[in-house]
Design an enzyme around this catalytic site. Structure first.
Site, PDB file in Angstrom:
ATOM      1  N   GLU A 123      14.950  11.184  25.739  1.00  0.00           N
ATOM      2  CA  GLU A 123      15.150  12.315  24.843  1.00  0.00           C
ATOM      3  C   GLU A 123      15.065  13.577  25.695  1.00  0.00           C
ATOM      4  O   GLU A 123      13.983  13.992  26.099  1.00  0.00           O
ATOM      5  CB  GLU A 123      14.074  12.343  23.759  1.00  0.00           C
ATOM      6  CG  GLU A 123      14.374  13.373  22.692  1.00  0.00           C
ATOM      7  CD  GLU A 123      13.284  14.399  22.470  1.00  0.00           C
ATOM      8  OE1 GLU A 123      13.456  15.269  21.610  1.00  0.00           O
ATOM      9  OE2 GLU A 123      12.251  14.372  23.161  1.00  0.00           O
TER      10      GLU A 123
ATOM     11  N   ASP B 169       0.831  -1.218   0.000  1.00  0.00           N
ATOM     12  CA  ASP B 169       0.000   0.000   0.000  1.00  0.00           C
ATOM     13  C   ASP B 169       0.860   1.261   0.000  1.00  0.00           C
ATOM     14  O   ASP B 169       0.359   2.368   0.146  1.00  0.00           O
ATOM     15  CB  ASP B 169      -0.988   0.004   1.183  1.00  0.00           C
ATOM     16  CG  ASP B 169      -0.272   0.075   2.535  1.00  0.00           C
ATOM     17  OD1 ASP B 169       0.986   0.089   2.546  1.00  0.00           O
ATOM     18  OD2 ASP B 169      -0.955   0.131   3.566  1.00  0.00           O
TER      19      ASP B 169
ATOM     20  N   ASP C 284      10.048   9.883  25.063  1.00  0.00           N
ATOM     21  CA  ASP C 284       9.911  11.149  24.357  1.00  0.00           C
ATOM     22  C   ASP C 284       9.742  12.305  25.341  1.00  0.00           C
ATOM     23  O   ASP C 284       9.077  12.158  26.371  1.00  0.00           O
ATOM     24  CB  ASP C 284       8.660  11.047  23.465  1.00  0.00           C
ATOM     25  CG  ASP C 284       8.418  12.281  22.632  1.00  0.00           C
ATOM     26  OD1 ASP C 284       9.257  12.584  21.772  1.00  0.00           O
ATOM     27  OD2 ASP C 284       7.387  12.961  22.833  1.00  0.00           O
TER      28      ASP C 284
END
Ligand code: ACG
Length: 453
Positions: free
Chosen positions: A230, A17, A185
């Site tokens: 991070e 796809d 994160d």
């Protein structure tokens, strides 16, 4: 251990796809082995309305464009069978504004109202982020909520113990699903608003305490769990988080080498190696770049100089990370309003077409037959990719580098020289970042040579 960051949508398409997916990653095991990486970091793979996926709709479901939970587990299995670990990106700081928790909160439903941060009278609603011009507070239906990454991703309120329990459940769920760990994160943003004063302020101690508790839980389930933070900030601040989490990205490494190589003097590299790579209670993670910055090849345009970058990356201690595509010299200039430019599909073929090639966006920076593809890089002698493979082999022959540190850093204008040791073994590196001959400590270096003695 050598890490590799994958932006899932752009890596490899396993179901025709045009969108990179779990099956495509599982199909790429031979490539991982060839380039020598054995720790995969997947950017967010959860259900999300955005192309980047950092604003999550459901922490317990994979993005259907990438595959089902079964596909995810199959991918993890294939990676594990081939000795490759996998860590998932976990943005716990915020959710999508379409997440059921936020929708319920907007309707005033308990307990979800207290999952978010709402404005009080003394708050400065016009305050902007300290690093750019984005607003922190957002209005909807006459209610003001906090979202450090914009109105589409409201921050979660972790002063509420119920929200914290949700975070623990998410950790448990994915460790049970077989992942080896996490990239946390925005780790410094969990508590970044001072509700007493009504203004932005990082509460680093409180954040570190939060991560310590998250890690305690993760380690209780899997003592070997691997996590990396991070924290895009000064090395001294990064240290505080890394001590709790065990590993942290060393942004200064990436920035210092880029700056030194573009300015033609190693001073920043010297400063970085001296400040960030001494003996530490955690593992340092140096990296080529990531999805939030201009790609390495668009800054250091000389391939020879980039080879020196890899020499430094793979002789330095800790866990080095390569951002997918940097190994073949992918280009891309970071634009905060169009971040797609740095996450173009990995060009597998010179023609940009063939099995597995992702196509979700058009190629702006990485054109067909430009030499930047896995196919062209593997077939050219002395290519960047071949050099990267030589360096990853070197790394595998020296596994002790994982727990090593740097000593005795010295330099002249163009040469950086340092010792790497784990207390028992060691070597000295001399790297010439210039395109001419150099001599350092009586040792001759060719242009762009990295010598190990
Ligand atoms: C992470 C992800 C990123 C993601 C989010 C939100 C967070 O990697 O893709 O956005 O889920 C800040 C944050 C980081 C954040 C980046 C994008 N990254 O701290 O967590 O923004 C300064 C600031 C940093 C800041 C950086 C940005 O201090 O905090 O990062 O600027 O440029 C020296 C200094 C250092 C300084 C740098 C650069 O190193 O020491 O302090 O950093 O120079 O000047 C995603 C999407 C977004 C979307 C969002 C919801 O990518 O588009 O909006 O999700």
């Amino acid at each position: 251990m050598i890490g590799y960051e994958i932006f899932v949508r752009s890596f490899s398409d396993g179901n025709e796809d045009g969108i990179g997916d779990f099956k495509g990653i599982a199909n790429s095991v031979e490539y991982f082995k060839k380039i020598g990486v054995d720790l995969i970091w997947l950017t967010p793979h959860f259900k999300s309305p955005s192309y980047h996926g950092y604003d999550i709709l459901d922490f317990y479901s994979p993005n259907p464009s990438f595959g089902s939970m079964e596909d995810f587990k199959e991918m993890v299995d294939v990676l594990h069978k081939n000795g490759i670990k996998i860590v998932i990106d976990l943005p716990l700081n915020h959710v999508s504004d379409r997440h059921p928790w936020f929708k319920a909160a907007m309707k005033g439903e308990k307990p979800y109202v207290d999952y978010f941060l709402w404005a009080k009278e003394h708050f400065d609603l016009k305050e902007k982020r300290h690093w750019d011009e984005e607003l922190l507070w957002h209005e909807r239906n006459e209610k003001w909520y906090y979202g450090v990454f914009g109105g589409s991703s409201p921050d979660l309120n972790y002063d509420n113990p119920e929200t914290f329990n949700e975070a623990l459940k998410i950790i448990d769920f994915w460790l049970d699903a077989g992942v080896d760990g996490f990239r946390f994160d925005a780790a410094k943003h969990i508590f970044d608003y001072d509700v007493e004063k009504g203004s932005f302020r990082y509460a680093h101690d409180k954040n570190v305490d939060f991560w310590q508790k998250i890690m305690d839980r993760a380690r209780s389930k899997n003592p070997e769990v691997f996590a990396v933070t991070e924290v895009w900030d000064d090395p001294e601040i990064v240290d505080r988080y890394a001590n709790a989490i065990g590993c942290s990205f060393n942004f200064y490494f990436t920035e210092a080498i880029r700056e030194s190589m573009t300015h033609g003097s190693v001073y920043k590299i010297y400063d970085c190696f001296s400040r960030t790579m001494g003996k530490k209670p955690y593992k340092v993670s140096n990296f080529t770049g990531n999805h939030d910055m201009t790609r390495l090849a668009s800054i250091i345009t000389s391939e020879d100089q980039r080879k020196v970058f890899y020499g430094l990356l793979l002789t330095a201690p800790g866990i080095p990370f390569i951002f997918y595509g940097d190994e073949v010299g992918m280009r891309g200039i970071y634009d905060p309003f169009f971040t797609e430019d740095v996450i173009e599909p990995l060009p597998w073929y010179a023609s940009l077409s063939g099995d597995g090639q992702a196509f979700w966006k058009s190629f702006k920076y990485n054109r067909a037959f430009s030499g930047v593809s896995v196919e062209e890089q593997l077939s050219r002698e002395n290519s960047l990719l071949r050099e990267v493979i030589n360096w990853t082999k070197f790394r595998k022959e020296n596994p002790w580098l994982l727990d090593a540190w740097v000593e005795d850093v010295r330099h002249n204008t163009f040469v950086i020289s340092y010792s790497v040791t784990d207390g028992n073994r060691g070597f000295r590196v001399l790297a010439n970042i210039a395109g001419h001959y150099e001599q350092f400590d009586g040792i001759n270096l060719k242009p762009y040579e990295v010598k190990i003695i």
